[in-house]
Scaffold this motif. Sequence first.
Motif, PDB file in Angstrom:
ATOM      1  N   SER A   1     -85.968  18.354  21.500  1.00 18.62           N
ATOM      2  CA  SER A   1     -85.351  17.992  22.782  1.00 18.62           C
ATOM      3  C   SER A   1     -86.025  16.740  23.330  1.00 18.62           C
ATOM      4  CB  SER A   1     -85.507  19.145  23.784  1.00 18.62           C
ATOM      5  OG  SER A   1     -84.955  18.791  25.038  1.00 18.62           O
ATOM      6  N   PRO A   2     -85.521  15.535  23.016  1.00 15.25           N
ATOM      7  CA  PRO A   2     -86.146  14.291  23.504  1.00 15.25           C
ATOM      8  C   PRO A   2     -86.143  14.184  25.020  1.00 15.25           C
ATOM      9  CG  PRO A   2     -84.617  13.857  21.706  1.00 15.25           C
ATOM     10  CD  PRO A   2     -84.394  15.271  22.111  1.00 15.25           C
ATOM     11  N   ILE A   3     -85.071  14.647  25.665  1.00 15.43           N
ATOM     12  CA  ILE A   3     -84.999  14.538  27.125  1.00 15.43           C
ATOM     13  C   ILE A   3     -86.083  15.379  27.785  1.00 15.43           C
ATOM     14  CG2 ILE A   3     -83.566  15.016  29.132  1.00 15.43           C
ATOM     15  CD1 ILE A   3     -81.142  14.387  27.479  1.00 15.43           C
ATOM     16  N   ARG A   4     -86.262  16.604  27.266  1.00 17.87           N
ATOM     17  CA  ARG A   4     -87.310  17.445  27.827  1.00 17.87           C
ATOM     18  C   ARG A   4     -88.682  16.849  27.587  1.00 17.87           C
ATOM     19  NH1 ARG A   4     -88.195  23.906  26.487  1.00 17.87           N
ATOM     20  NH2 ARG A   4     -89.939  24.231  27.943  1.00 17.87           N
ATOM     21  N   ARG A   5     -88.860  16.238  26.457  1.00 18.95           N
ATOM     22  CA  ARG A   5     -90.142  15.601  26.161  1.00 18.95           C
ATOM     23  C   ARG A   5     -90.419  14.467  27.145  1.00 18.95           C
ATOM     24  NH1 ARG A   5     -90.259  12.437  20.696  1.00 18.95           N
ATOM     25  NH2 ARG A   5     -88.848  11.183  21.984  1.00 18.95           N
ATOM     26  N   LEU A   6     -89.425  13.634  27.417  1.00 17.34           N
ATOM     27  CA  LEU A   6     -89.614  12.526  28.345  1.00 17.34           C
ATOM     28  C   LEU A   6     -89.862  13.019  29.761  1.00 17.34           C
ATOM     29  CD1 LEU A   6     -86.895  10.041  27.055  1.00 17.34           C
ATOM     30  CD2 LEU A   6     -89.361   9.901  26.740  1.00 17.34           C
ATOM     31  N   LEU A   7     -89.127  14.084  30.159  1.00 17.23           N
ATOM     32  CA  LEU A   7     -89.348  14.655  31.491  1.00 17.23           C
ATOM     33  C   LEU A   7     -90.766  15.170  31.639  1.00 17.23           C
ATOM     34  CD1 LEU A   7     -85.992  16.575  32.065  1.00 17.23           C
ATOM     35  CD2 LEU A   7     -86.779  14.559  33.304  1.00 17.23           C
ATOM     36  N   THR A   8     -91.237  15.834  30.592  1.00 14.38           N
ATOM     37  CA  THR A   8     -92.602  16.367  30.642  1.00 14.38           C
ATOM     38  C   THR A   8     -93.630  15.257  30.714  1.00 14.38           C
ATOM     39  OG1 THR A   8     -91.832  18.241  29.325  1.00 14.38           O
ATOM     40  CG2 THR A   8     -94.206  17.918  29.491  1.00 14.38           C
ATOM     41  N   ILE A   9     -93.399  14.178  29.958  1.00  8.45           N
ATOM     42  CA  ILE A   9     -94.349  13.054  29.947  1.00  8.45           C
ATOM     43  C   ILE A   9     -94.419  12.394  31.325  1.00  8.45           C
ATOM     44  CG2 ILE A   9     -94.781  10.759  29.012  1.00  8.45           C
ATOM     45  CD1 ILE A   9     -93.631  11.757  26.365  1.00  8.45           C
ATOM     46  N   ILE A  10     -93.247  12.099  31.893  1.00  5.59           N
ATOM     47  CA  ILE A  10     -93.247  11.401  33.182  1.00  5.59           C
ATOM     48  C   ILE A  10     -93.836  12.282  34.273  1.00  5.59           C
ATOM     49  CG2 ILE A  10     -90.913  12.096  33.831  1.00  5.59           C
ATOM     50  CD1 ILE A  10     -92.691   8.754  34.570  1.00  5.59           C
ATOM     51  N   ALA A  11     -93.583  13.605  34.205  1.00  5.91           N
ATOM     52  CA  ALA A  11     -94.156  14.505  35.204  1.00  5.91           C
ATOM     53  C   ALA A  11     -95.676  14.509  35.116  1.00  5.91           C
ATOM     54  CB  ALA A  11     -93.595  15.907  35.039  1.00  5.91           C
TER      55      ALA A  11
END
Length: 262
Positions: free
Chosen positions: A98-108
Amino acid sequence: MKQTTTYYDLLEVSSHADLAEITSAYLRISRELASGNSPLGATEAEFRLKLVKHAYEVLSSPSRRSDYDAGLTTRGVAPALADQTMHIEVALEATKWSPIRRLLTIIAGLMIFGMVMQIGATYMAYQRASALSGSDPASPAAEKVYLQDFYQTYGIRAASRAEADLLLADMKRKEQAEREASQSQRLVEQQEREQRRFEEDSRRLGAEVSANLRQAEQEAERARAEEIRRKEEAERRAKEEDLARRQREIERFRGRSFSSGE
């Protein structure tokens, strides 16, 4: 556990990159994500573009970048944050699909980490400011330091801060009075200079007028003398002409008498 993603990783530059390199990388990645040619989906590309923009805003500001770099080097002071980052990284390993979830987690994680670092930097700046500001001005130690500085500056030993303040106020009043007196003296001197200049100009103008009057009188005198000379010359010529006319008549009369005697 893999290495934590940083703003430098998002912009694909080293931690020692200068502003030109960071700007160039930001523009390149932004064009790639906005062109629609990115292998990421439209939604993921848009979100990644927001991440890259936020990373550029932080790294392009010297103060924010300094705080961010300080946070990267002092992670040991925020164990809760380190633990949270570890959990985020574990979740990323388990959800690579899940790339979107990965990016959300990184930015958070990055946003939380940045907020903590900013709070820490603000607190340390406050501590430094408090240390530099010194102790309470009313304390004996502060008064002693103040009196010592007063003596070194003005060469006067005061018994208390209140006396020093009174002496300082009195010196300021004297300085103000001296400035006013000096200003008044300069004004008087300026008025005297202007008066002398006026008198000199008046004398010079008077001399010029007198010289012009003398010159006019001399020219009038020469004109009168010339007029008298012309009159005398005219009278002389008239007498000479009259004498010559009489002489001619006498000679003509003699000539007629001689002719009659023959």
